[in-house]
Design a protein around this motif. Structure first.
Motif, PDB file in Angstrom:
ATOM      1  N   SER A  94       0.815  -1.219   0.000  1.00  0.00           N
ATOM      2  CA  SER A  94       0.000   0.000   0.000  1.00  0.00           C
ATOM      3  C   SER A  94       0.842   1.259   0.000  1.00  0.00           C
ATOM      4  O   SER A  94       0.314   2.361   0.065  1.00  0.00           O
ATOM      5  CB  SER A  94      -0.916   0.004   1.224  1.00  0.00           C
ATOM      6  OG  SER A  94      -0.148   0.144   2.389  1.00  0.00           O
ATOM      7  N   MET A 152      -3.105  -8.732  -1.018  1.00  0.00           N
ATOM      8  CA  MET A 152      -4.308  -8.238  -1.721  1.00  0.00           C
ATOM      9  C   MET A 152      -4.924  -7.066  -0.970  1.00  0.00           C
ATOM     10  O   MET A 152      -5.288  -6.047  -1.557  1.00  0.00           O
ATOM     11  CB  MET A 152      -5.312  -9.391  -1.820  1.00  0.00           C
ATOM     12  CG  MET A 152      -6.306  -9.248  -2.937  1.00  0.00           C
ATOM     13  SD  MET A 152      -5.470  -9.152  -4.516  1.00  0.00           S
ATOM     14  CE  MET A 152      -6.144  -7.625  -5.126  1.00  0.00           C
ATOM     15  N   ALA A 156      -5.028  -3.298  -2.486  1.00  0.00           N
ATOM     16  CA  ALA A 156      -6.311  -2.601  -2.633  1.00  0.00           C
ATOM     17  C   ALA A 156      -6.298  -1.287  -1.870  1.00  0.00           C
ATOM     18  O   ALA A 156      -6.730  -0.253  -2.382  1.00  0.00           O
ATOM     19  CB  ALA A 156      -7.437  -3.498  -2.135  1.00  0.00           C
TER      20      ALA A 156
END
Lengths: 347, 369
Positions: A94, A152, A156
């Motif tokens: 991220s 994941m 995201a």
């Protein structure tokens, strides 16, 4: 046969290999520091110019080390953040979104509250760190509570961050011109700009967390064997969420230094940090399966990546060769710096 | 200041010509109607959907393009949210898939303005639109063998910019500023991008007239501020004081270069491209020597307007000469002397354009080499 216990030579061998693997990243860095001046020498030798190897190297000068340190400082903060996550055997992707959001919100807060370090605007700095922590906290919650694999969930969240930054700026770039804030880049102590010392301070804090706090030891426990850690009564979920929160704080520090370096906060501020930080962590010898490595490895890894990037321009390697060369050097560095014999399979 | 005056004059004249031309056009159509509709006439729509398909919004350039598209929509008395945005995120596949989806949704009642992301993607996009009876205008990317006039009315127009000439002129400004001798470096865009190639060629063309200036190095900085910052640091290590000027492929690169120079306490002339508002500000402060404004706001608006007015039957593309169907966008030089005036008249207060003056500010037909 003598009475010497048969395990001794084995231990001795293993120690040797371990020592070698432990110091391999530093060795790689050392080789690179000698390799680039060699190419410089070769170029001048061909042109029949006077050039004493190492002594006349432009690459091996304090001014150039300062340039490498400047480009490494923001990346080091981001890479340290992701080091904690990788130590736990998870991954955090991220960083690009988080860096962009922190950079943009910092710039808005800073300009909105006066725009100089002498005013309340200075609160924008802890503000950005809190934003980073919040992003990391949400990231951890999504990962742990919704049981989504960390790569994941964080990928995201990264997209959410990039989108949010875009929404906030509308695609514009925000200039932070305050002289006092920009002194991060413009004021030098002993040849190095202040931002390098800020990064060094961040590194020491990270080292303290890693080696002197329960949380730091818990990262190793989770990464080394999660089942075992759980069976020993460790609240693994809590450690994970705290890890992601901590990573968020370091991403925010990276964002502050990135804004300090170019004086601009924009959605693209986070671009490129994913590749640099993950590569640096792995090249530095921190194992992607967790439990091995630490922040000093990351420092070496970040330096390797930045030395390669800087060195390729300095020796005049054409642009189209640089990306490929970087990829090859990274593979070589990983081969040299991680003990792959210890892993039975790679996934 | 003089360039603005010239520009306005040029626009006034061309608007007059256009009014005359369109009056003739109306008369001609009326005459044709008397003999029944032409069989080749494409269907027109009273209220087609207007869409803009582009890369992303993280780049100030595309933001300007979109702001033009929105200004055009507002000129129709609609809310700017009536503009449909198709964002391809740098993927040609997504670009084509989005267009096909929108064609299906609108049943071909579509006026599409598009940059197809890369040149080969222009053909499938255009063919899909023509087949569905929609109207499409392209910007920047298309292959040299694809021409609007080969598709009747539905492929309305293509606009691009020829960057080689303007980049050569900024290079000349730079080379004059360093006194015609010394060394320069170039930081380019993504190496395979057309504008990146043209802008470097511009510099090389100018260098032919300056034998005492050496092009020390040219490296791609991928239109990225941070990458440019790092590449420039490398250049400073390699060449040090040999660098007497920097030629940047665009403004975002120039920002990174400026900061790299600032970190070293160096102050050497640099030139740039695109004319983003902040770059124009830096030109006014004298930190950048020159940049080139390509008026993306007008480009974004007029591309949508061409597709829309062709779709509504306001004009008939196939009756226009070729230079009205493939043309270059405007380029305006911004130098320290006129930066303030330029900023006041173009950026602080975006002029309201006449979106029916399709070719006024344009810059001649596209010439293929």
């Amino acid at each position: 046969m003598t009475a010497t216990p048969s395990v001794l030579p084995d231990t001795h061998n293993r120690l040797n290999r371990e020592t070698l693997v432990k110091w391999a990243p530093l060795l790689v860095l050392g080789v690179l520091l000698l390799l680039f001046p060699f190419f410089e020498w070769l170029e001048d030798f061909r042109a029949a110019k006077d050039h004493t190897y190492l002594v006349d190297s432009r690459f091996l000068s304090i001014r150039n080390f300062a340039r490498i340190a400047i480009s490494a400082s923001p990346a080091l903060m981001v890479a340290i953040g992701v080091t904690f996550i990788i130590l736990m055997g998870s991954i955090d992707l991220s960083m690009e979104g988080t860096v962009s959001v922190c950079a943009v919100l910092f710039a808005f807060l800073f300009l909105g509250m006066g725009g100089t370090m002498g005013s309340w605007a200075i609160l924008a700095i802890p503000g950005a760190l809190i934003v980073g922590a919040a992003m990391g906290f949400i990231n951890g919650l999504v990962h742990v509570k919704l049981k989504i694999p960390s790569f994941m969930a964080s990928l995201a969240m990264g997209f959410v961050g990039t989108g949010l930054a875009l929404l906030l700026t509308g695609g514009d770039r925000i200039r932070v011109e305050d002289e006092a804030f920009r002194s991060l880049l413009t004021v030098r102590w002993f040849n190095f700009p202040i931002m390098c010392y800020v990064a060094l301070f961040g590194l020491l804090v990270a080292w303290f967390i890693q080696s002197r706090t329960t949380l730091g030891r818990n990262f190793y426990a989770v990464g080394g064997g999660e089942e075992l850690a759980k069976a020993s009564g460790l609240n693994v979920n809590r450690v994970r969420i705290m890890g992601f929160t901590l990573a968020g704080v370091f991403f925010a520090m990276g964002a502050l230094l990135a804004v300090g370096r170019i004086g601009i906060a924009e959605t693209a501020t986070g671009n490129g940090f994913m590749f640099v930080s993950i590569t640096a962590v792995v090249v530095g010898g921190t194992a992607l399966w967790g439990g091995i490595g630490g922040v000093w490895n990351t420092l070496i890894g970040v330096l390797i990546v930045n030395v390669i990037n800087n060195g390729m321009v300095v020796i005049g390697l054409p642009g189209w060769v640089q990306d490929g060369t970087l990829g090859l050097l990274v593979i070589a560095a990983v081969v040299l710096s991680t003990d792959r014999r210890a892993v039975s399979f790679v996934k | 200041m003089s360039f603005i005056k010239k520009f306005i004059e040029q626009e006034t004249v061309s608007r007059r010509n256009f009014l005359l031309a369109s009056a003739y056009g109306v008369a001609a159509t009326a005459a044709m109607r008397m003999f029944g509709p032409s069989p080749a006439m494409a269907a027109t729509y009273s209220d087609p959907t207007v869409a803009w398909s582009y890369r992303n919004r993280t780049n100030p350039y595309w933001n300007e393009i979109v702001s033009g598209g929105e200004a055009f929509i507002e000129s129709l008395g609609k809310d700017k949210s009536a503009l449909t945005h198709l964002i391809n995120e740098g993927s040609s596949e997504k670009s084509l898939a989005d267009v096909k989806a929108l064609l299906a949704k609108t049943n071909g009642e579509l006026a599409l303005a598009i940059d197809t992301n890369d040149a080969p993607n222009a053909r499938p996009v255009v063919e899909s639109c023509v087949e569905a009876g929609a109207y499409v205008s392209t910007l920047w990317n298309k292959t040299d063998d694809l021409h609007p006039w080969d598709f009747g009315d539905n492929y309305v127009s293509h606009m691009s910019w020829s960057d080689e000439g303007p980049a050569e002129q900024t290079a000349r400004i730079l080379l004059e500023a360093i006194g015609g001798k010394g060394g320069v470096v170039h930081l380019g865009g993504i190496a395979s991008n057309n504008p990146a190639i043209e802008r470097l060629n511009g510099l090389k063309n100018a260098l032919k007239d300056y034998p005492d200036v050496e092009l020390l190095d040219a490296q791609p900085a991928d239109w990225d501020t941070q990458k440019a910052n790092e590449v420039m640091s490398g250049f400073i290590t390699r060449y040090g004081d040999e660098i007497s000027g920097v030629h940047c492929a665009n403004d975002t690169i120039a920002y990174g270069v400026l900061e790299a120079l600032r970190a070293e306490g160096m102050d050497i002339p640099i030139v740039s491209y695109d004319g983003n508002p902040q770059a124009v500000g830096l030109v006014a402060e004298g930190k950048i020597l020159a940049t080139v404004f390509t008026n993306p706001h007008w480009g974004g608006g007029i591309t949508a307007a061409l597709a829309y007015y062709a779709a509504t039957g306001h004009f008939k593309p196939s009756e226009e000469p070729n230079e009205h169907r493939e043309f270059n966008g405007p380029t305006i030089f911004v130098t320290p002397e006129d930066a303030k005036a330029f900023k006041a008249s173009y950026l602080d207060d975006v002029p309201s354009y006449d979106w029916k003056d399709f070719w006024g500010p344009s810059n001649g037909p596209i010439v293929y080499k």
